[in-house]
Scaffold this active site. Structure first.
Site, PDB file in Angstrom:
ATOM      1  N   ARG A 109      -9.190   1.493   9.008  1.00 15.90           N
ATOM      2  CA  ARG A 109      -8.726   0.140   9.338  1.00 15.90           C
ATOM      3  C   ARG A 109      -9.835  -0.677  10.003  1.00 15.90           C
ATOM      4  O   ARG A 109      -9.622  -1.825  10.346  1.00 15.90           O
ATOM      5  CB  ARG A 109      -7.571   0.243  10.331  1.00 15.90           C
ATOM      6  CG  ARG A 109      -6.195   0.405   9.699  1.00 15.90           C
ATOM      7  CD  ARG A 109      -5.416  -0.768   9.805  1.00 15.90           C
ATOM      8  NE  ARG A 109      -4.037  -0.984   9.954  1.00 15.90           N
ATOM      9  CZ  ARG A 109      -2.974  -0.355   9.527  1.00 15.90           C
ATOM     10  NH1 ARG A 109      -3.041   0.764   8.919  1.00 15.90           N
ATOM     11  NH2 ARG A 109      -1.782  -0.841   9.721  1.00 15.90           N
ATOM     12  N   LYS A 165       0.828  -1.223   0.000  1.00 14.81           N
ATOM     13  CA  LYS A 165       0.000   0.000   0.000  1.00 14.81           C
ATOM     14  C   LYS A 165       0.853   1.259   0.000  1.00 14.81           C
ATOM     15  O   LYS A 165       0.601   2.180  -0.773  1.00 14.81           O
ATOM     16  CB  LYS A 165      -0.896   0.068   1.252  1.00 14.81           C
ATOM     17  CG  LYS A 165      -1.964  -0.961   1.356  1.00 14.81           C
ATOM     18  CD  LYS A 165      -2.870  -0.676   2.542  1.00 14.81           C
ATOM     19  CE  LYS A 165      -2.183  -0.628   3.895  1.00 14.81           C
ATOM     20  NZ  LYS A 165      -1.577  -1.884   4.346  1.00 14.81           N
ATOM     21  N   ARG A 203      11.740  -6.736   5.379  1.00 12.20           N
ATOM     22  CA  ARG A 203      11.528  -5.320   5.046  1.00 12.20           C
ATOM     23  C   ARG A 203      12.458  -4.365   5.816  1.00 12.20           C
ATOM     24  O   ARG A 203      12.618  -4.492   7.029  1.00 12.20           O
ATOM     25  CB  ARG A 203      10.060  -4.980   5.343  1.00 12.20           C
ATOM     26  CG  ARG A 203       9.686  -3.576   4.944  1.00 12.20           C
ATOM     27  CD  ARG A 203       8.219  -3.440   4.795  1.00 12.20           C
ATOM     28  NE  ARG A 203       7.534  -3.284   6.087  1.00 12.20           N
ATOM     29  CZ  ARG A 203       6.272  -2.889   6.175  1.00 12.20           C
ATOM     30  NH1 ARG A 203       5.558  -2.664   5.096  1.00 12.20           N
ATOM     31  NH2 ARG A 203       5.701  -2.776   7.347  1.00 12.20           N
TER      32      ARG A 203
HETATM   33  P1  AMP Z   1       1.162   0.722   9.184  1.00 11.35           P
HETATM   34  O1  AMP Z   1       2.345   1.608   9.066  1.00 11.35           O
HETATM   35  O2  AMP Z   1       0.005   1.172   8.357  1.00 11.35           O
HETATM   36  O3  AMP Z   1       1.496  -0.738   8.966  1.00 11.35           O
HETATM   37  O4  AMP Z   1       0.669   0.835  10.699  1.00 11.35           O
HETATM   38  C1  AMP Z   1       1.501   0.461  11.788  1.00 11.35           C
HETATM   39  C2  AMP Z   1       0.699   0.410  13.065  1.00 11.35           C
HETATM   40  O5  AMP Z   1       0.146   1.718  13.336  1.00 11.35           O
HETATM   41  C3  AMP Z   1      -0.511  -0.516  13.056  1.00 11.35           C
HETATM   42  O6  AMP Z   1      -0.156  -1.856  13.353  1.00 11.35           O
HETATM   43  C4  AMP Z   1      -1.379   0.115  14.133  1.00 11.35           C
HETATM   44  O7  AMP Z   1      -0.892  -0.187  15.427  1.00 11.35           O
HETATM   45  C5  AMP Z   1      -1.144   1.605  13.910  1.00 11.35           C
HETATM   46  N1  AMP Z   1      -2.117   2.177  12.955  1.00 11.35           N
HETATM   47  C6  AMP Z   1      -1.874   2.659  11.700  1.00 11.35           C
HETATM   48  N2  AMP Z   1      -2.996   3.104  11.125  1.00 11.35           N
HETATM   49  C7  AMP Z   1      -3.984   2.900  12.034  1.00 11.35           C
HETATM   50  C8  AMP Z   1      -5.379   3.137  12.025  1.00 11.35           C
HETATM   51  N3  AMP Z   1      -6.009   3.638  10.956  1.00 11.35           N
HETATM   52  N4  AMP Z   1      -6.076   2.803  13.143  1.00 11.35           N
HETATM   53  C9  AMP Z   1      -5.476   2.284  14.214  1.00 11.35           C
HETATM   54  N5  AMP Z   1      -4.170   2.004  14.289  1.00 11.35           N
HETATM   55  C10 AMP Z   1      -3.420   2.316  13.205  1.00 11.35           C
END
Ligand code: AMP
Length: 219
Positions: free
Chosen positions: A88, A13, A127
């Site tokens: 999410r 993404k 990664r």
């Molecule tokens: P990402 O970088 O998108 O993989 O997000 C890393 C972590 O940030 C996730 O595992 C969640 O703990 C938190 N996070 C990111 N986006 C959200 C969201 N929309 N709602 C809740 N937690 C989020």
């Protein structure tokens, strides 16, 4: 123009959202990046979010929803936004729909990048990310030219603390339980564009652009 990039952790993404945002001249908003920045800056929001992120679970909605809604209300977001990692869960999707509707706006399309679970685990475990510009690399699929350094900006590469085997397992569980239902939500709204996310970055990028072109969103 408001486009959501939906998919499991490791689906690509971030990379694809950044590419399409640049192509369409839209602001790329990655909720995970906003939270990591808050942690790095030591803000109250960052302190609240840290333990959830380290465990691989979602940061509670009362923290994540206002954070993203406030960000999209900035004047620079006026032309439109590419959402990456938000919404999410259903509550976040409904809150976003409601906030946009209040300004007579709506989500235009949802790009769902589909990748099988085996491939997701492989991608996440190798990664590395640039601390400066967030560009992702992979030890096998897309290594940097100089080990430990970003090809684009020369920044230092690091492994995210939530890319450990245990946190990855939890993040995938959370995705299938809480985020995957959004596939139906947006499909029923007639907004879903399903893209095969297997293959190289350029190949998947081309599929996304072709699909958006088919919707007259991208030239
Ligand atoms: P990402 O970088 O998108 O993989 O997000 C890393 C972590 O940030 C996730 O595992 C969640 O703990 C938190 N996070 C990111 N986006 C959200 C969201 N929309 N709602 C809740 N937690 C989020």
């Amino acid at each position: 123009m408001y486009i959501i990039f939906l998919g499991a952790p490791g689906a690509g993404k971030g990379t694809q959202a950044a590419y399409v945002a640049q192509k369409l001249n839209l602001v790329h908003i990655a909720s995970g990046d906003l939270l990591r920045q808050a942690i790095e800056q030591g803000t109250e929001l960052g302190m609240q979010a840290r333990s959830y992120m380290e465990k691989g679970v979602l940061v509670p909605d009362p923290i994540s929803i206002p954070m993203v809604l406030e960000r999209i209300s900035a004047p620079e977001c006026e032309p439109g936004v590419i959402f990456d990692g938000f919404p999410r869960n259903l509550q976040q999707a409904e809150a976003l729909d409601k906030a946009l509707a209040q300004q007579a706006k709506a989500i235009d399309k949802v790009v769902y990048i589909k990748v099988c679970e085996e491939e997701l685990i492989k991608r996440l475990s190798g990664r590395w990310i640039c601390r400066n510009c967030q560009m992702p690399y992979h030890t096998i699929n897309s290594p940097p030219k100089v080990w430990g350094k970003c090809d684009k900006c020369g920044g230092e590469l690091y492994q995210r603390p939530d890319d450990t085997a245990e946190a990855v397992k939890k993040r995938l569980e959370v995705y299938f339980a809480q985020t995957a239902p959004l596939i139906d939500y947006y499909s029923q709204a007639g907004k879903l564009l399903e893209i095969d996310g297997e293959g190289g970055v350029d190949e998947v990028g081309k599929r996304i652009v072709a699909a958006l072109h088919g919707e007259r969103i991208c030239s």
